[in-house]
Design a protein around this motif. Structure first.
Motif, short mmCIF file in Angstrom:
data_model
loop_
_atom_site.label_atom_id
_atom_site.label_comp_id
_atom_site.label_asym_id
_atom_site.label_seq_id
_atom_site.Cartn_x
_atom_site.Cartn_y
_atom_site.Cartn_z
N SER A 9 0.86 -1.06 -0.51
CA SER A 9 -0.20 -0.42 0.10
C SER A 9 1.16 1.06 0.50
CB SER A 9 -1.38 0.08 1.40
OG SER A 9 -1.37 1.17 1.63
N SER A 16 -3.40 -2.27 5.10
CA SER A 16 -2.22 -3.61 4.82
C SER A 16 -1.30 -3.27 5.69
CB SER A 16 -1.86 -3.02 3.32
OG SER A 16 -3.08 -3.08 2.46
N ILE A 91 -6.81 -4.00 -2.45
CA ILE A 91 -7.19 -4.36 -3.86
C ILE A 91 -7.61 -2.86 -4.83
CG2 ILE A 91 -9.55 -5.73 -4.86
CD1 ILE A 91 -7.28 -7.26 -3.93
C1 LIG Z 1 -7.14 3.60 -6.67
C2 LIG Z 1 -7.52 2.84 -6.19
C3 LIG Z 1 -9.01 1.49 -6.52
C4 LIG Z 1 -9.53 1.03 -6.09
N1 LIG Z 1 -10.47 -0.33 -5.70
C5 LIG Z 1 -11.06 -1.07 -5.43
C6 LIG Z 1 -11.83 -1.86 -5.66
O1 LIG Z 1 -12.15 -2.65 -6.68
N2 LIG Z 1 -12.40 -2.96 -4.50
C7 LIG Z 1 -11.88 -2.69 -3.38
O2 LIG Z 1 -12.68 -3.58 -2.68
N3 LIG Z 1 -11.47 -1.26 -2.67
C8 LIG Z 1 -10.94 -0.84 -3.46
N4 LIG Z 1 -10.18 0.60 -3.26
C9 LIG Z 1 -9.97 0.54 -1.73
C10 LIG Z 1 -9.78 -0.16 -1.43
O3 LIG Z 1 -8.46 -1.43 -1.50
C11 LIG Z 1 -9.43 -0.39 0.25
O4 LIG Z 1 -8.98 1.37 1.03
C12 LIG Z 1 -7.76 -0.51 1.25
O5 LIG Z 1 -8.72 -0.93 2.83
C13 LIG Z 1 -6.89 0.35 1.33
O6 LIG Z 1 -5.96 -0.46 2.10
P1 LIG Z 1 -4.88 0.68 2.73
O7 LIG Z 1 -5.42 1.30 3.51
O8 LIG Z 1 -3.62 -0.21 3.10
O9 LIG Z 1 -3.95 1.67 1.54
C14 LIG Z 1 -9.04 1.72 -4.36
C15 LIG Z 1 -8.75 2.18 -3.61
C16 LIG Z 1 -7.99 3.13 -4.63
C17 LIG Z 1 -6.67 4.54 -3.67
#
Ligand SMILES: Cc1cc2nc3c(=O)[nH]c(=O)nc-3n(C[C@H](O)[C@H](O)[C@H](O)COP(=O)(O)O)c2cc1C
Length: 221
Positions: A9, A16, A91
């Motif tokens: 991330s 994450s 994701i």
């Molecule tokens: C560019 C982008 C695309 C994303 N696409 C999805 C998705 O397709 N499906 C989903 O469930 N979450 C999606 N998310 C949300 C992230 O997967 C989710 O917030 C995740 O927990 C982020 O991890 P982090 O908190 O470690 O950064 C997306 C976020 C971003 C920034």
């Protein structure tokens, strides 16, 4: 003994990274003295596979290795030398986030031979845990066939690393510190917060136990 925790991330202390930290703690519960290498992929500069095929060239200097000299050049052999590895990956658009994806393209392709059955060229079995975090709830992830993507990439991971990989998921993650600052009509902040308060600690515990279980079931090498 050495383990490698790879945060895919761009956020160094969000969902994450928190799950990954728990995996490390679980492993350390069994082996407190283990050396831990923590990698934030977004601090590194690299690309995905460039299809040079040097890793497949008969009697070539780089057979079974990735020749690209960038920030993950040395990390690729290091993960195959480690005692265990975990990737924490958000994701994005239903797929593994791009930095994890690029890392895996490089790391998996150089060790996945073009012999019959794609035998691995890895020197030893290494247990890998894949930790996914995503905004959508579990039932939506199933409807969107996320598991199919994970099954596919994990089949390559298990083959290249010569050991069955594990999976841990955090669904319906809380995305921002302050929902009021963002346009968010699709989501109900209160529901998200309740879900996080109830479920994220359980997800973290699952990651912790995956770390412990990995440590307790290391391959005999
Ligand atoms: C560019 C982008 C695309 C994303 N696409 C999805 C998705 O397709 N499906 C989903 O469930 N979450 C999606 N998310 C949300 C992230 O997967 C989710 O917030 C995740 O927990 C982020 O991890 P982090 O908190 O470690 O950064 C997306 C976020 C971003 C920034």
């Amino acid at each position: 003994m050495k383990i490698i925790a790879i945060n895919g991330s761009p956020r160094k202390d969000c969902n994450s990274a928190k799950m990954l930290q728990k995996w490390v703690e679980g492993f350390k519960y069994i082996f407190p003295e283990v050396e831990v290498k923590w990698v934030d992929l977004y601090s590194l500069t690299y690309t995905g596979c460039r299809s040079c095929f040097s890793c497949k060239r008969k009697n070539g200097k780089f057979y079974g290795q990735c020749p690209i000299k960038d920030d993950i050049h040395d990390l690729i052999p290091e993960v195959y030398d480690a005692d265990a590895v975990a990737f924490a990956c958000p994701i994005y658009f239903g797929e593994l986030g791009a930095y994890t994806r690029c890392f895996l393209e490089r790391a998996l392709f150089c060790k996945t031979s073009y012999r019959l059955h794609h035998d691995s060229l890895a020197p030893k079995p290494v247990p890998v845990t894949m930790i996914y975090s995503m905004n959508c709830p579990k039932d939506m992830a199933s409807e969107l066939h996320y598991e199919q993507h994970w099954n596919d990439i994990e089949a390559y991971i298990s083959n290249a690393f010569r050991y069955p990989s594990k999976r841990v998921c955090a669904y319906n993650t809380y995305q921002f510190r302050n929902y009021a600052d963002y346009e968010m009509e699709m989501f109900n902040e209160e529901e998200k917060r309740h879900y996080r308060d109830e479920h994220f600690p359980i997800d973290e515990k699952t990651a912790y136990y995956a770390g412990m279980d990995t440590a307790e079931n290391l391959p005999n090498t």
